[in-house]
Motif scaffolding. Sequence first.
Motif, PDB file in Angstrom:
ATOM      1  N   LEU A  37      58.984  45.729  69.171  1.00 13.30           N
ATOM      2  CA  LEU A  37      60.419  45.785  69.393  1.00 13.30           C
ATOM      3  C   LEU A  37      60.906  45.304  68.184  1.00 13.30           C
ATOM      4  CD1 LEU A  37      61.206  43.955  72.740  1.00 13.30           C
ATOM      5  CD2 LEU A  37      61.090  46.517  72.327  1.00 13.30           C
ATOM      6  N   CYS A  38      61.909  46.329  67.501  1.00 16.61           N
ATOM      7  CA  CYS A  38      62.327  46.075  66.073  1.00 16.61           C
ATOM      8  C   CYS A  38      63.973  45.950  66.119  1.00 16.61           C
ATOM      9  CB  CYS A  38      61.803  47.325  65.457  1.00 16.61           C
ATOM     10  SG  CYS A  38      62.518  47.433  63.567  1.00 16.61           S
ATOM     11  N   ARG A  39      64.449  45.240  64.983  1.00 15.02           N
ATOM     12  CA  ARG A  39      65.840  45.136  64.980  1.00 15.02           C
ATOM     13  C   ARG A  39      66.469  46.562  64.903  1.00 15.02           C
ATOM     14  NH1 ARG A  39      69.155  41.063  64.054  1.00 15.02           N
ATOM     15  NH2 ARG A  39      70.937  41.320  63.213  1.00 15.02           N
ATOM     16  N   SER A  40      65.675  47.440  64.385  1.00 13.39           N
ATOM     17  CA  SER A  40      66.270  49.026  64.517  1.00 13.39           C
ATOM     18  C   SER A  40      66.797  49.361  65.800  1.00 13.39           C
ATOM     19  CB  SER A  40      65.470  49.993  63.777  1.00 13.39           C
ATOM     20  OG  SER A  40      65.127  49.419  62.435  1.00 13.39           O
ATOM     21  N   ASP A  41      65.603  49.020  66.740  1.00 17.09           N
ATOM     22  CA  ASP A  41      65.749  49.401  68.135  1.00 17.09           C
ATOM     23  C   ASP A  41      67.233  48.854  68.803  1.00 17.09           C
ATOM     24  OD1 ASP A  41      63.563  51.010  68.452  1.00 17.09           O
ATOM     25  OD2 ASP A  41      62.466  48.883  68.618  1.00 17.09           O
ATOM     26  N   GLY A  59      62.706  53.175  70.568  1.00 15.30           N
ATOM     27  CA  GLY A  59      61.201  52.710  70.195  1.00 15.30           C
ATOM     28  C   GLY A  59      60.727  53.558  69.137  1.00 15.30           C
ATOM     29  N   HIS A  60      60.318  53.033  68.197  1.00 14.04           N
ATOM     30  CA  HIS A  60      59.954  53.906  67.003  1.00 14.04           C
ATOM     31  C   HIS A  60      58.527  53.204  66.155  1.00 14.04           C
ATOM     32  CE1 HIS A  60      62.312  50.628  65.326  1.00 14.04           C
ATOM     33  NE2 HIS A  60      61.864  50.881  64.321  1.00 14.04           N
ATOM     34  N   GLU A  61      58.200  52.096  66.727  1.00 19.18           N
ATOM     35  CA  GLU A  61      57.086  51.511  66.018  1.00 19.18           C
ATOM     36  C   GLU A  61      56.053  51.679  66.894  1.00 19.18           C
ATOM     37  OE1 GLU A  61      58.811  47.544  63.745  1.00 19.18           O
ATOM     38  OE2 GLU A  61      57.386  47.360  65.268  1.00 19.18           O
ATOM     39  N   LEU A  62      55.061  52.602  66.819  1.00 11.52           N
ATOM     40  CA  LEU A  62      54.194  52.995  67.959  1.00 11.52           C
ATOM     41  C   LEU A  62      52.571  53.230  67.415  1.00 11.52           C
ATOM     42  CD1 LEU A  62      53.470  56.654  68.340  1.00 11.52           C
ATOM     43  CD2 LEU A  62      55.905  56.289  67.843  1.00 11.52           C
ATOM     44  N   GLY A 147      53.744  50.898  61.799  1.00  5.20           N
ATOM     45  CA  GLY A 147      54.751  52.016  61.840  1.00  5.20           C
ATOM     46  C   GLY A 147      56.200  51.834  61.217  1.00  5.20           C
ATOM     47  N   CYS A 148      56.544  50.569  61.046  1.00  5.88           N
ATOM     48  CA  CYS A 148      57.729  50.460  60.801  1.00  5.88           C
ATOM     49  C   CYS A 148      57.789  49.160  59.828  1.00  5.88           C
ATOM     50  CB  CYS A 148      58.870  50.122  61.838  1.00  5.88           C
ATOM     51  SG  CYS A 148      60.272  49.727  61.338  1.00  5.88           S
ATOM     52  N   ARG A 149      57.689  48.051  60.430  1.00  4.81           N
ATOM     53  CA  ARG A 149      57.922  46.793  59.667  1.00  4.81           C
ATOM     54  C   ARG A 149      56.878  46.575  58.589  1.00  4.81           C
ATOM     55  NH1 ARG A 149      59.897  43.387  64.623  1.00  4.81           N
ATOM     56  NH2 ARG A 149      58.531  44.763  65.880  1.00  4.81           N
ATOM     57  N   TYR A 150      55.486  46.544  58.997  1.00  2.00           N
ATOM     58  CA  TYR A 150      54.632  46.267  58.052  1.00  2.00           C
ATOM     59  C   TYR A 150      54.519  47.083  56.956  1.00  2.00           C
ATOM     60  CZ  TYR A 150      51.108  43.240  56.598  1.00  2.00           C
ATOM     61  OH  TYR A 150      50.318  42.053  55.604  1.00  2.00           O
TER      62      TYR A 150
END
Length: 342
Positions: A37-41, A59-62, A147-150
């Motif tokens: 769960l990311c701030r972009s969501d 959802g985009h960090e999968l 996939g996103c934040r790291y």
Amino acid sequence: MRALVFEEFGGPLAVREVPPPDAPDGGVLVRVEASGLCRSDWHAWQGHDPDVVLPHVPGHELAGAVAALGRGVRGWAVGDRVTVPFVNACGRCAQCAAGEHQVCTAQTQPGFTRWGSLAELVTVDAAEVNLVALPDGLAAATAAALGCRYATAYRAVVQVGRVRPGEWLAVHGCGGVGLSAVQVAVAAGARVVAVDLSPAALDLARGFGAEAIVDGGADAAAAIVELTGGGAHVSLDAVGAAATCEGSVRSLRPRGRHVQVGLLPPAQGRPAVPMELVIARELEVLGSHGMAAHAYPELLGLVAAGRLAPERLVTRTLTLEEAAQALPAVGRDPGIAVVTSF
Ligand SMILES: [Zn+2]
Ligand SMILES: [Zn+2]
């Protein structure tokens, strides 16, 4: 399939049974094992992204396993464990030809331009360009954050910010991407100043090796200039807010590099970047937008070698039902929350 759906911006989120997608030509269908769960969501749910069409599944960090191959996909098989950058590059445009897939001009994004990974199944376009094979030992919950934040933090600190050992690096905002940046920068030998309004987030930053912590707010930039003896060499706005963007630029020493990492949706107001400082101090103002799939092996190698520990950022695992409550509250609790039960 089960999916987390919203039908109006800022409206209720509910788990529903919806028709599963087909694998697109050249792409794959992935059975999701973990989705962060990311701030972009949160931005997508709030209606800050003009690409989002209702009803929507965020959802985009999968991370997950390939469930079906679309027409023409070579080199991948059903069952392969994968993650994917949130920018699905086309593989054919001029940017892609130059290897800069993270700024592909024909990109698609799960959870934004189409339904995302807070669901049992999600599609990935241009599989041969975008899929990243997961090493056996890497847990799905950890891989999801890559996939996103790291990955975003890694590229912002190492490739775009070009931090060198011994340099001061300031991180404005210690949410998921900010804490990732702290960990990456410490591993790169930087001296890190972490800024946040939340004492709990600053405690985590300290635990990840931040040398100094600063209370967020109007005086943060001045405090950083003071304690670094003239300003940070590199500073990241890891929030994406007018105040943190401006604070980041103001916290730099002459010839410093500001890296914009947090999204700045114009709907929330545009930042007043102090361009008089940019010229007078010869500052660099840089953007960093995810990371191309072909750059992941370097990052995965550092994880495998124990130099980076993204698993330490995953502080909560949730069910899809729990995500309905947690998504509106993204940012309230420090660390990264990942859905692992669908
Ligand atoms: Zn492209
Ligand atoms: Zn994200």
